[in-house]
Every structure is written in C-alpha cells, then in structure tokens.
Design an enzyme around this catalytic site. Structure first.
Site, PDB file in Angstrom:
ATOM      1  N   ASN A 223     -43.391 -23.179 -36.357  1.00  0.00           N
ATOM      2  CA  ASN A 223     -44.379 -22.285 -35.759  1.00  0.00           C
ATOM      3  C   ASN A 223     -45.152 -21.385 -36.716  1.00  0.00           C
ATOM      4  O   ASN A 223     -46.158 -20.820 -36.326  1.00  0.00           O
ATOM      5  CB  ASN A 223     -43.707 -21.390 -34.724  1.00  0.00           C
ATOM      6  CG  ASN A 223     -43.064 -22.181 -33.613  1.00  0.00           C
ATOM      7  OD1 ASN A 223     -43.733 -22.919 -32.911  1.00  0.00           O
ATOM      8  ND2 ASN A 223     -41.764 -22.032 -33.469  1.00  0.00           N
ATOM      9  N   TYR A 224     -44.663 -21.215 -37.928  1.00  0.00           N
ATOM     10  CA  TYR A 224     -45.296 -20.227 -38.790  1.00  0.00           C
ATOM     11  C   TYR A 224     -45.821 -20.753 -40.109  1.00  0.00           C
ATOM     12  O   TYR A 224     -46.623 -20.110 -40.750  1.00  0.00           O
ATOM     13  CB  TYR A 224     -44.308 -19.091 -39.080  1.00  0.00           C
ATOM     14  CG  TYR A 224     -44.071 -18.215 -37.890  1.00  0.00           C
ATOM     15  CD1 TYR A 224     -45.047 -17.317 -37.474  1.00  0.00           C
ATOM     16  CD2 TYR A 224     -42.892 -18.285 -37.169  1.00  0.00           C
ATOM     17  CE1 TYR A 224     -44.841 -16.511 -36.373  1.00  0.00           C
ATOM     18  CE2 TYR A 224     -42.674 -17.486 -36.063  1.00  0.00           C
ATOM     19  CZ  TYR A 224     -43.654 -16.601 -35.672  1.00  0.00           C
ATOM     20  OH  TYR A 224     -43.452 -15.807 -34.585  1.00  0.00           O
TER      21      TYR A 224
END
Length: 687
Positions: free
Chosen positions: A644-645
DNA sequence: TTCTCAACTTAGGATTGGCGGA
DNA sequence: TCCGCCAATCCTAAGTTGAGAA
C-alpha cells in the site's frame, strides 16, 4: 532536508547500520547468480498524439475482446515510437494522454502454443491507454452478482445443547446463533464480559418465546458438545480423500469462473470479494464495544446491484428479489449491502490487478511524487506558522510537522464514542497521549507518544523535536484535562483543506505514501552493496522494507509458532556448523596427506574437500541470513507497506539494476497488482 | 459550519494449500 | 508418501476522504 527529517533518517539509518554490521559476518561473495532474467521492458510506445486507442465505442459485451485487441496491436506495431524515458522519468501525469501500445512479450512470441491449457489471453496493458477524466469509472459493466453464504444446516440431533445441565432442543434460528458462539469457544474473547453480554442480548432476539423464558443466563449454557462436533468436522475435512478434496476444489473453481469475474469496458476483470460475508458474531479489534453482536445473514433483498443498463443484469436466486438495481457509472462497486453492526455499507469491488484499482494506485504514487517536489516549501511554511499569533494556525503547523516527520501518524478522524474502540490519530490525539520531557536521555525537547492507533495497535515513540514545537505543545496542553483534545482547534477536515491549498491533491495520507516510498528508495541506495550475492541483496531489500514498516508502525503479533520455528532453524544452523567443521577437518587431513604423497589423486581429493567446505559455508550463510531476517521480522509486518505504501517502480528498478528476478520481491498476486510498474519502470527510475 | 454518509484504501488475523524434508 | 511449516490467500474490520444535507 529539514532537521526533523534528518532525525528520522538518522534513527532509521543507525538502526539499519546495526543490522548491517551484524549481517556482515555471513556475507559471502561467490554466490551463483540466478540466471532467470525478467522478460519485461521490451514494450514499445507509440506516439502520444495518437488517439485511436480511446475507448469510445459502446461495448457490445460477449464478443472476444482479446481478439479485438490483438488486431489493434498488429495494426499498430510498426509505428511505435519510443517515449518510454519521458514517461517514466519526466513524468507524464497518468491523467494525461500518451497512448503507447502493447506488443507481445518475447515469451508469448516464442512459445506460441506450448501450453495445451489455453494460455491466458495476452495481458491487457491498461496503463498504455487513455483514461477517463470526468468521474466516469466505466461505460459497460456486467457481472453475475454475489455468491451468498450457504444456508444454515441444523445440527444432527445427537449433538446436544444443555441448559442448566439439561439437554435442550433449540429452534433452528436460535441454534444457528448458538453455533456461532460454540465455534468460538476456544477463543479468548468468549470470556470477555462485553462479548458475552452483546452475544447474549442478540441471541435472545433470535429465540422463541419459550426459549427466551428458559434461557436467561449465559453461564448456564453448555455449548461443548456443539464445539466438539465442529472440531470433529474440521478434522474430518482435513482427513478427506484426495478425490473429495479435488471435488471441492473443482467446485470452488467453478464458482470462481462463474462469479469471480466481470466484464468492464471490453475486458474481463477479476472481482476481489464476490462472496457475501456469512453471518456470525462480530469480532471487532481491540476493546470494541460491539464485540459479540450478531452479524446477520445477508439476503438478496438486502442487496443493491450496480451494472450498466445495456448489460445482462444478474438474476437474484429463485423466489427472491434484489433490493435495488442501479446503473451508476460514477462508482466502481458491483454489489453493495448495509451491514447491521455499524450500519455501514459493504461493497463488492474489483481485484487490485484490475484497471480501475491499478490506475488509482498509480495516481496515488504520482501525487506522492509531486509532494516530493514541494516538501521544502511546505516545511518552510509550517516552520513559519509555528510562530503564528493564531492558535489554530499553530496547531495546524504542528500537526503538519508531525505528519511530515512522524509519518506513522494517520490523520485521525473523530470517532463516535461507544461505537468503536478508542483509537486516535494525529488530529484526535489527546493530552494523555503525549508526555513532554525538556530533557531525556541526553536529548533536549523530547516528546513521548503512547496511544492506540488503527486496529488498536499501540504506537509508542520518543522523539526529540525543535524547541518551538515543544513550546507549542506545552501551550496546547495548558489548562487541559488528560482526556481533552491536544489540538482542539483542528480536525481532519480543516487540516485537509489546508493541505489542499499547499498542493493540489495533497491530503494527510499522501505524507505516509511519500515518506514510505522515499525511505525505501533511500534505504535501498544505502544498504545495497554491489559485491553481495542475491540472498544478501534480498536481505538488504527486506531491511529497507522493514525500515518503512517500522516507520509506519506496521506491527503484527509474533506468530504463535515463532519460538519453535526459530529453534528449528537454529538447530539446522548448528547441524550445518558441525558439518562444516567436519568438512574442514577432512580438508585439513587431505591437505596433510597431499603434502606427503604429492600425487594427482590426493591433490584432487584436496580440491574436492575444498569445494565441499565452500558449499557448506554457503549453505550455512544462507541459513544464517534467513535466521537474521526472521528474527528481525518477529513483530513487524512487511506486507502492508509493500502493498500500500511503496511505489512498486522503486522495487522494480532496484531489481533491474541488480539483476534480481522480480519474483524474489513480489509473489504472483503482487506481480499482478503491480503489473503496470513491472512493465514500465526501468533501472533508473527515480521516485 | 457541522453532521452524515458513501466510497474507497489500508490493515492484521485466520485459513488454506503447496512444498520440502523425514 | 506423509506431515509440518510457512507463504499465499482470504476475510472483513477500520481507517481516510470528500460531497452533500442539515
């Protein structure tokens, strides 16, 4: 780079240096390179001005989109122009044109009909196509609707429930809810007061009048027979024959093929969660006031279907109706229903590999990269604002700095009391969540954070800050009770509005993305050494990844089997060490032998022994690397940041630069999700 | 301005299934 | 071939964000 960021990197670096030193012990150079080379990177791009790729024709479903695409590609192959560099580095916003086109990969060309099982149609490179810009998410959408939870199967009559020591036959409704509890009996939360209270209250609602009259005390309920029955069932399931298992697998596959895909704008796309959540007892995380409540069964009458008007609308199960069918192409979901615990809406949406999710993901990283360009400006501004006369502005400036430097902080929306566990983020921090130390362990102006964040994961950190920040925090805490808001003039809405003014598209969470990705990039540069072998490089990657996970506070409970598995590994290492010393001894005696005899045969023996030693050393080193990695990872979850990052292009570039097969970093699912990045990033991609 | 809600991303734990070693 | 382990996958809760109603 501001002092605070410097601090952050120092913290990280010193930490990783530590690891690195530890690691050096088992560094080993002569590792055979994995020959497998990534096949990507040969795609051509065509002129951005060419608009032929616009997805304009109204889709006539059914027809083989694949065929169509192939033709397009053939017809275009010749005119490809290389603008790849530009696209990756100069950066053409994903919202803008450039419609490069797709070419068959080497593999597809060479092993044409190898696979008997119809080799999947060429992968669609949506990232080479025009995007919608006007809030429209699709033009055509067809799917088969959700898969409902299997109906309740009553227990065999021999399995009894006892109330106050006496067997009692329950109505199917009451029995079903009882089984939910029975299935959780081993779990700690069935002992918790709130859980029991909530459960019992909701259970009683499902009882008949007589049952309600009889069953008045949960303590007198005995679910053990039920519980045993389910345990036996799961054992039986494990013990099933191969054929039976195979049958189940096939049935699942059939379901997946039928319900697991939809057609969106010419393309077959995988659906993420096509099964409706089955009924059960709600298990919130942390100290959740609603734990134990009954999550009710979802029926077709609860379901809203979303599809395009010109599609074949999914049929509700015989004898039932959908709640509603709508045709809203401004949203991405296919199915929705309202859940009864919080009253929130649940959705069925597409898989991360889909165009619609991928584009959004790509865009997210582009926003974070734009932030990179104006980070200095934003810092300068909030440093100025620390001095502001207005309390509101000062508070905002302090939160700005928290977000930019202490990225583990999420925005922190207010939450309704009594509805959820008591957790906080940046804006919702309370006085009780921080402590100020003018001096602490040799450092000045230290702020200690201690609070529960998302999922009730504890955030604990001690951070030295600049004097002005410290003084401001003191000011914000003046005359307040522990449970008062630290930033009383601020909320996420105000904060985000302000951020929006600083940069288009900037919101609190962009800082997390930015910080995570920039940290990965910098840590990879820092930690990767050219002369290391592949396992060592991967350890470096994991460490860079770990630095990010620590920053984002991505924790996990140590796996239940952690100690044991560590011991096992250690045992293997010890055995390997023994083996090594044996081999060394043999080598020594072989050498001595050779010295005396000086013939070819003994020389050869020495050589063999030497090789054996080398091989064992290599194996030992691999095991030790593995042990180090696992130990360091005990309480840290790498998956969340990876998924996600971290801008996947950073990882892809790193793989290409060092000749690491991308498969070593991303598993199959991840490669599907990040197909766009794998295809477009080359080794000098810069975040 | 505040509140509410819809839509979507991010999150950790539970379950599954495939693979390597005995 | 069996079994135990771990990575992959599934599951769904818990966040963020922004729009629009109150």
């Amino acid at each position: 780079v501001s002092g605070l960021l410097m601090f952050l990197s120092c913290f990280l670096l010193s930490d990783s240096h530590k690891h690195k030193d530890k690691y050096k012990e088992h560094k080993h150079k002569d590792y055979k390179r994995d020959k497998e080379k990534s096949k990507h990177g040969n795609s051509d791009y065509k002129d951005p001005s060419d608009k032929k790729y616009k997805d304009k024709e109204k889709m006539k479903h059914k027809d083989g989109s694949t065929e169509k695409n192939k033709d397009k590609h053939k017809e275009k192959r010749k005119e490809d122009k290389v603008i790849k560099k530009e696209k990756e580095n100069g950066f053409v916003s994903p919202l803008h044109d450039i419609k490069p086109k797709k070419t068959k990969t080497q593999k597809e060309v060479t092993d044409g009909k190898k696979k008997a099982k119809k080799e999947p149609e060429e992968k669609w490179k949506w990232w080479e196509e025009e995007r919608y810009t006007d809030g429209v998410k699709w033009k055509f959408l067809e799917h088969k609707g959700p898969v409902f939870a299997p109906p309740y199967e009553p227990l065999p009559s021999r399995v009894k429930f006892y109330y106050d020591g006496k067997p009692m036959r329950l109505s199917p409704e009451a029995e079903e809810v009882a089984t939910f509890f029975a299935k959780m009996l081993d779990h700690e939360y069935t002992t918790k007061d709130i859980f029991r209270k909530n459960f019992f209250k909701d259970w009683r609602k499902e009882m008949t009048a007589e049952e309600k009259a009889t069953i008045t005390d949960l303590k007198k309920c005995n679910f053990t027979e039920m519980s045993e029955y389910f345990k036996a069932q799961s054992e039986a399931r494990k013990a099933m024959s191969k054929e039976e298992k195979q049958k189940i697998k096939e049935e699942n596959e059939r379901l997946l093929q039928k319900y697991g895909y939809c057609i969106m704008d010419n393309h077959k796309e995988r659906i993420a969660n096509f099964r409706i959540e089955p009924p059960g007892l709600f298990r919130g995380r942390g100290d959740h006031p609603k734990m134990g409540m009954l999550k009710r069964r979802i029926r077709p009458e609860d379901i809203i279907i979303n599809c395009s008007k010109d599609s074949k609308c999914p049929e509700p199960p015989p004898g039932t109706k959908w709640k509603e069918v709508r045709h809203d192409n401004k949203v991405t979901w296919l199915v929705s229903w309202t859940e009864n615990i919080q009253g929130s809406i649940k959705y069925i949406m597409l898989n991360p590999s889909s165009r619609i999710k991928g584009e959004k993901d790509w865009q997210k990283y582009e926003t974070a990269r734009r932030l990179k360009k104006c980070v200095d400006r934003i810092r300068a501004q909030y440093r100025e604002d620390w001095k502001s006369k207005e309390m509101r502005v000062r508070q905002r400036a302090v939160t700005d700095s928290f977000l930019l430097t202490l990225l583990a902080l999420r925005a922190g929306n207010e939450k309704e009391e009594g509805e959820t566990a008591d957790t906080v983020g940046c804006c919702s921090l309370r006085v009780e969540h921080i402590n100020l130390y003018p001096e602490n362990e040799g450092q000045e102006y230290v702020v200690e954070f201690d609070f529960l964040g998302k999922d009730s994961i504890r955030y604990y950190n001690k951070v030295p800050v600049e004097k002005r920040v410290f003084k401001n925090l003191q000011l914000f805490m003046e005359n307040k009770e522990p449970d008062d808001d630290l930033f009383d003039r601020l909320n996420t809405s105000i904060l985000n509005k302000h951020l929006q003014e600083l940069m288009d598209g900037l919101t609190a969470k962009v800082f997390r993305t930015y910080n995570a990705s920039i940290t990965l990039q910098q840590q990879l540069k820092e930690l990767t050494t050219a002369d290391e072998n592949i396992p060592a490089k991967i350890l470096s990657y994991n460490r860079a990844n770990r630095a990010v996970a620590i920053l984002c506070n991505h924790q996990r409970a140590p796996p239940k089997t952690f100690e044991k598995s560590m011991q096992n590994l250690q045992a293997k290492i010890d055995a390997k060490k023994d083996q090594l010393s044996d081999a060394k001894r043999e080598l020594k005696s072989a050498k001595a032998d050779a010295k005396v005899r000086k013939d070819e045969k003994t020389k050869k023996a020495v050589e063999n022994k030497r090789k054996a030693v080398q091989r064992i050393e290599e194996q030992l080193m691999k095991l030790e690397v593995q042990a180090t990695d696992r130990e360091e990872n005990k309480q840290i979850a790498l998956g969340t940041s990876k998924l996600n990052y971290l801008d996947p292009r950073i990882s892809v570039a790193w793989c290409k630069k060092w000749g690491i097969p991308v498969e070593k970093i991303y598993n199959k699912t991840q490669r599907e999700k990040f197909a766009w990045a794998i295809d477009m990033a080359d080794e000098d991609y810069e975040f």
